[in-house]
Design a protein around this motif. Structure first.
Motif, short mmCIF file in Angstrom:
data_model
loop_
_atom_site.label_atom_id
_atom_site.label_comp_id
_atom_site.label_asym_id
_atom_site.label_seq_id
_atom_site.Cartn_x
_atom_site.Cartn_y
_atom_site.Cartn_z
N ASP A 152 -14.44 -4.54 10.63
CA ASP A 152 -14.59 -3.97 9.29
C ASP A 152 -13.63 -2.80 9.08
O ASP A 152 -12.98 -2.68 8.03
N ARG A 153 -13.54 -1.92 10.06
CA ARG A 153 -12.65 -0.78 9.95
C ARG A 153 -11.20 -1.24 9.91
O ARG A 153 -10.36 -0.66 9.18
N LEU A 154 -10.89 -2.26 10.69
CA LEU A 154 -9.52 -2.78 10.69
C LEU A 154 -9.10 -3.25 9.31
O LEU A 154 -7.98 -2.96 8.86
N TRP A 155 -9.97 -3.97 8.59
CA TRP A 155 -9.58 -4.50 7.29
C TRP A 155 -9.36 -3.37 6.28
O TRP A 155 -8.47 -3.45 5.44
N ASP A 156 -10.16 -2.32 6.36
CA ASP A 156 -9.93 -1.18 5.47
C ASP A 156 -8.54 -0.59 5.68
O ASP A 156 -7.82 -0.28 4.72
N ILE A 157 -8.16 -0.43 6.94
CA ILE A 157 -6.85 0.15 7.25
C ILE A 157 -5.74 -0.83 6.88
O ILE A 157 -4.71 -0.43 6.31
N TYR A 158 -5.93 -2.09 7.20
CA TYR A 158 -4.94 -3.12 6.86
C TYR A 158 -4.66 -3.14 5.36
O TYR A 158 -3.49 -3.16 4.93
N LEU A 159 -5.71 -3.13 4.54
CA LEU A 159 -5.52 -3.22 3.10
C LEU A 159 -4.82 -1.99 2.54
O LEU A 159 -3.96 -2.09 1.66
N ALA A 160 -5.18 -0.82 3.06
CA ALA A 160 -4.51 0.40 2.61
C ALA A 160 -3.02 0.36 2.96
O ALA A 160 -2.15 0.73 2.15
N ARG A 161 -2.73 -0.08 4.18
CA ARG A 161 -1.34 -0.16 4.61
C ARG A 161 -0.57 -1.23 3.84
O ARG A 161 0.60 -1.02 3.46
N LEU A 162 -1.22 -2.37 3.58
CA LEU A 162 -0.57 -3.45 2.83
C LEU A 162 -0.22 -2.99 1.42
O LEU A 162 0.87 -3.28 0.92
N GLU A 163 -1.13 -2.28 0.80
CA GLU A 163 -0.85 -1.78 -0.55
C GLU A 163 0.35 -0.85 -0.52
O GLU A 163 1.22 -0.91 -1.42
N GLU A 164 0.43 0.02 0.49
CA GLU A 164 1.58 0.91 0.62
C GLU A 164 2.87 0.12 0.84
O GLU A 164 3.91 0.42 0.24
N GLU A 165 2.81 -0.87 1.70
CA GLU A 165 4.00 -1.69 2.00
C GLU A 165 4.51 -2.39 0.75
O GLU A 165 5.71 -2.42 0.49
N LEU A 166 3.60 -2.97 -0.01
CA LEU A 166 4.00 -3.72 -1.20
C LEU A 166 4.56 -2.80 -2.28
O LEU A 166 5.44 -3.19 -3.04
N ALA A 167 4.06 -1.57 -2.33
CA ALA A 167 4.54 -0.62 -3.33
C ALA A 167 5.89 -0.03 -2.95
O ALA A 167 6.74 0.24 -3.81
N ALA A 168 6.11 0.17 -1.65
CA ALA A 168 7.31 0.88 -1.19
C ALA A 168 8.50 -0.03 -0.98
O ALA A 168 9.65 0.40 -1.14
N GLY A 169 8.26 -1.29 -0.60
CA GLY A 169 9.36 -2.18 -0.26
C GLY A 169 9.79 -3.04 -1.43
O GLY A 169 9.43 -2.81 -2.59
#
Length: 238
Positions: free
Chosen positions: A71-88
């Motif tokens: 559960d904690r992993l998915w929270d971190i994954y989604l936050a990081r994915l949102e950052e990746e998609l916004a920045a790249g």
């Protein structure tokens, strides 16, 4: 004639330039302190939970420990994915995808949905960044079941709930770019259309048992013919 047309996401609809795999790496390090053999691991065609479990098993963790961190992993994954998609670079919509979705919606007969190993909010982020998320009526996701071969039945049940129609056999069309996509609906006898827009060649997809193999979806007429090729009729559900 009504069909249930189920699209895979990565390598079929969009190319996110490895934003997902980078985000998984960061989440694994944060939660488990290791990534396993991620640099040589093949993400293609697997569900997100399957990817995490297999990598962490190879890193020496037992399932109970893996499960405690999910559960904690998915929270971190989604936050990081949102950052990746916004920045790249924005996700690349693959050739012919928009035109094919337009044609399917114009026809009005087909129910257009997703069948993907992505967890649902991950699929929403990826397709939202490509302005495609709103194109799909619903989906079956890696967050519904860790085993990809269980997802077609989930999609069929959701389609029945949404429409009152019973979809089965070749009235269910799976469109994907990996042998996992081709094989996942085999028990239901679905019609599999494979596209060689991921890492697998047309020959590999044919060998996996695809009913039709296309180089890509750029020829809308040919793609529509491939989707329609296996269809019969559907009856109202009881």
């Amino acid at each position: 004639m009504t069909r249930l047309v189920l699209f895979d996401v990565d390598g079929t609809l969009v190319n996110t330039h490895r934003a997902g795999s980078r985000s998984v790496r960061e989440a694994l390090l944060h939660v488990y302190g290791r990534t396993g053999p991620i640099d040589r691991y093949d993400f293609h065609g697997r569900t997100d939970p399957q990817i995490v479990r297999e990598l962490m098993r190879m890193a020496g963790l037992a399932d109970p420990e893996i499960d405690r961190g999910m559960d904690r992993l998915w929270d971190i994954y989604l936050a990081r994915l949102e950052e990746e998609l916004a920045a790249g670079a924005p996700p690349e919509v693959l050739p012919g995808v928009t035109e094919l979705l337009d044609a399917l919606h114009r026809n009005g007969d087909d129910l257009v949905a997703l069948l993907t190993g992505n967890i649902e909010p991950g699929a929403a982020l990826k397709l939202g960044a490509a302005d495609l998320w709103h194109r799909f009526d619903f989906g079956a996701y890696g967050s519904d079941h860790e085993r990809r071969d269980r997802l077609p039945a989930i999609a069929v049940e959701r389609a029945r709930t949404a429409t009152g129609l019973e979809f089965s056999g070749r009235n269910v069309v799976i469109i994907g770019d990996t042998p996992f996509d081709v094989r996942c609906g085999r028990e239901l006898g679905v019609w599999a259309v494979a596209v060689a827009t991921g890492k697998h060649s047309e020959a590999e997809l044919e060998a996996a048992g695809a009913n039709v193999v296309l180089g890509n979806l750029a020829d809308t007429g040919r793609a529509l013919e491939a989707i329609a090729a296996g269809s019969g009729a559907v009856e109202p559900g009881g």
